[in-house]
Design a protein around this motif. Structure first.
Motif, short mmCIF file in Angstrom:
data_model
loop_
_atom_site.label_atom_id
_atom_site.label_comp_id
_atom_site.label_asym_id
_atom_site.label_seq_id
_atom_site.Cartn_x
_atom_site.Cartn_y
_atom_site.Cartn_z
N LEU A 196 -6.73 -1.37 -4.38
CA LEU A 196 -6.39 0.03 -4.22
C LEU A 196 -5.23 0.43 -5.14
O LEU A 196 -5.26 1.49 -5.77
CB LEU A 196 -6.04 0.33 -2.77
CG LEU A 196 -5.70 1.79 -2.45
CD1 LEU A 196 -6.81 2.73 -2.90
CD2 LEU A 196 -5.43 1.97 -0.96
N ALA A 226 -7.79 6.25 -1.32
CA ALA A 226 -7.79 5.17 -0.33
C ALA A 226 -9.11 5.16 0.45
O ALA A 226 -9.70 4.09 0.67
CB ALA A 226 -6.61 5.34 0.63
N VAL A 286 1.02 4.37 -2.64
CA VAL A 286 0.81 5.76 -2.25
C VAL A 286 2.00 6.62 -2.64
O VAL A 286 1.85 7.70 -3.22
CB VAL A 286 0.56 5.86 -0.72
CG1 VAL A 286 0.60 7.30 -0.26
CG2 VAL A 286 -0.78 5.23 -0.38
N PHE A 310 0.83 -1.21 0.00
CA PHE A 310 0.00 0.00 0.00
C PHE A 310 0.86 1.25 0.00
O PHE A 310 0.64 2.19 -0.77
CB PHE A 310 -0.91 -0.01 1.23
CG PHE A 310 -1.71 1.24 1.36
CD1 PHE A 310 -1.39 2.19 2.30
CD2 PHE A 310 -2.78 1.48 0.51
CE1 PHE A 310 -2.12 3.36 2.41
CE2 PHE A 310 -3.51 2.64 0.62
CZ PHE A 310 -3.18 3.58 1.57
N ALA A 324 -3.83 8.48 3.94
CA ALA A 324 -4.42 7.26 3.41
C ALA A 324 -3.77 6.02 3.99
O ALA A 324 -4.35 4.95 3.96
CB ALA A 324 -4.29 7.24 1.89
#
Length: 499
Positions: free
Chosen positions: A106, A81, A10, A6, A496
């Motif tokens: 995501l 997110a 990001v 993740f 997020a």
């Protein structure tokens, strides 16, 4: 996805469009390819986050259109997110809150934003990817418009305002409040101090919409609903939207669901509702917990071992008033003496002298017509000793507000539910079930098809393309909204990623 994946997504999305930061050895640079003009359109889209139930301040944004590409990219990553997986990951005690995104979902959305010529359009798609969220978003827009206009308050307290009554102050206040939200009344509002039929019809429509008793009487519950602030409704819809995001699709298998604030039990099978009934749930003081479990057995003609809290708070006051009447309802009193359980004659005890904080008795109620559990108890293992059951107190089911139990679920149609639960079990039919109940003997039958049971809390539901909104009876929506507002940002990491 795991936290490392993740954060990598990001960081890649947050890279300014002018840089060419690589994601790792042997990979191509992953940067936003949008033109400066498209980035500005994305910045303009970020100023409209309230339409998605989000607060721009959560992402370091103000009412002004952001101009810095780095800020736009960082805010977009955090917003994406929250749109895809929901802003609130979990709340203690809310086992009904579920997030179940397929791996890399995501990251895939973030890659779409990074690759899009118009990233604002990707954000639009992510904001309402399902019919339910589209409907909720439309409802939110209407609620926000009402909140912007506001509505008058209604005086709280005093006697019930009855249909046909004359009251110069309260009738005009009632009319003004409903004109703000009822188009039919606004077209023909009437006037004067009499609570007339036209205004009564508007009140009934209001009561049906908010889930109070539809009787045109302005009592405590209707007064409370009339005085909810417009922002309360806005926040209720924002919570519903966040709960939908990242939630798994509902199973297709047969299952039992009880929606606490809607006071209803529904049985689903292959996406269809095959049973729907009213239920009584726990009061505000004794709330029904959120549970996911399975039905394992049914007990016929169950006795009731009265929990200590019920014994002290419910049965003791009755014993003080009339112990003989309590005994007549099948209650038996026991006390431990020299290690043995001894039955006590309730009529010989000075119940007014008994201290509820040091209650020395154990109370049981025999099976029978007066038993608090009625004739059927449906067992579903859980750590809170919650079950579903029949009840002799049938007077509550016609009421709109049914938070009146000590936590367990009382069923409007227990025999119908029994037959559904026993479906497919050899030797069982309605005639046999009736005989077992009528026999008055206590017995337990294991259930072959152990149906999943979910007790959940959704004040906003979609039915036939329309939103059904109920009262936040336990205040759980308010708690959820606070969790959305107060989620802490981890220093040095985009919001997020802060879970």
């Amino acid at each position: 996805m795991d936290r490392r994946q993740f954060l990598a997504g990001v960081a890649a999305l947050a890279a300014p469009a002018a840089s060419a930061r690589a994601q790792g050895p042997g990979t191509a640079p992953r940067t936003m390819v949008a033109s400066p003009e498209a980035m500005q359109r994305l910045g303009e889209r970020l100023t409209r986050l309230e339409a998605d139930g989000l607060d721009p301040r959560w992402y370091g944004l103000t009412a002004e259109v952001p101009r810095d590409p780095g800020l736009i990219a960082r805010a977009t990553s955090a917003v994406m997110a929250d749109l895809v997986q929901g802003r609130v990951a979990a709340i203690r005690g809310r086992t009904d809150l579920q997030r179940d995104l397929p791996p890399n979902t995501l990251n895939n959305w973030m890659q779409q934003v990074a690759d899009a010529a118009e990233p604002a359009e990707v954000l639009n798609r992510a904001s309402a990817p399902t019919p339910e969220l589209t409907l909720l978003k439309s409802g939110l827009a209407a609620a926000q418009a009402r909140a912007a206009a506001g509505w008058p308050s209604f005086p709280v307290g005093g006697r019930v305002l009855e249909p046909g009554a004359t009251d110069e102050t309260r009738v005009e206040a009632l009319r003004a409040r409903l004109v703000a939200t009822d188009a039919e009344l606004a077209a023909n509002p009437g006037s004067g101090p009499v609570y007339d039929e036209n205004l009564q019809a508007a009140v009934r429509r209001f009561q049906a919409a908010v889930g109070t008793d539809v009787d045109a009487r302005i009592g405590r519950s209707t007064m409370t609903a009339l005085n909810r602030s417009p922002q309360d409704l806005v926040n209720q819809l924002r919570v519903a939207m966040d709960m939908h995001r990242g939630a798994p699709p509902r199973p297709r298998d047969r299952r039992v669901e009880v929606n606490i604030p809607d006071y209803r039990l529904k049985v689903y099978d292959s996406g269809r509702i095959i049973m729907d009934m009213a239920v009584v749930v726990g009061s505000v003081a004794r709330q029904t917990p959120m549970i996911q479990t399975r039905l394992t057995a049914v007990q016929f003609n169950p006795p009731w071992g009265v929990p200590a809290r019920n014994a002290k708070e419910d049965v003791l006051p009755r014993l003080r008033r009339d112990p003989a009447a309590v005994v007549a309802r099948g209650f038996r009193i026991f006390q431990r003496v020299d290690g043995e359980m001894v039955e006590v004659d309730a009529t010989t005890v000075d119940w007014r002298a008994v201290n509820p904080d040091r209650f020395p008795y154990i109370i049981r109620q025999d099976a029978g017509d007066s038993s608090a559990l009625g004739r059927l108890k449906f067992i579903m293992p859980n750590g809170d000793d919650i079950y579903m059951h029949d009840t002799p107190d049938r007077q509550y089911f016609p009421l709109a507000e049914r938070a009146r139990s000590s936590g367990c679920i009382r069923l409007e149609k227990p025999m119908d539910f029994l037959m559904l639960v026993l479906d497919g079990m050899p030797g069982w039919d309605r005639a046999r079930a009736d005989r077992v109940v009528a026999g008055r003997a206590t017995s337990v039958s294991a259930i072959r098809r152990q149906l999943p049971v979910r007790l959940h809390y959704n004040t906003v539901t979609a039915e036939a393309g329309e939103l059904r909104i109920r009262q936040d009876v336990y205040g759980l929506d308010a708690a959820y909204m606070r969790a959305m507002d107060t989620r802490q940002r981890v220093p040095g990491i985009p919001m997020a990623a802060a879970f």
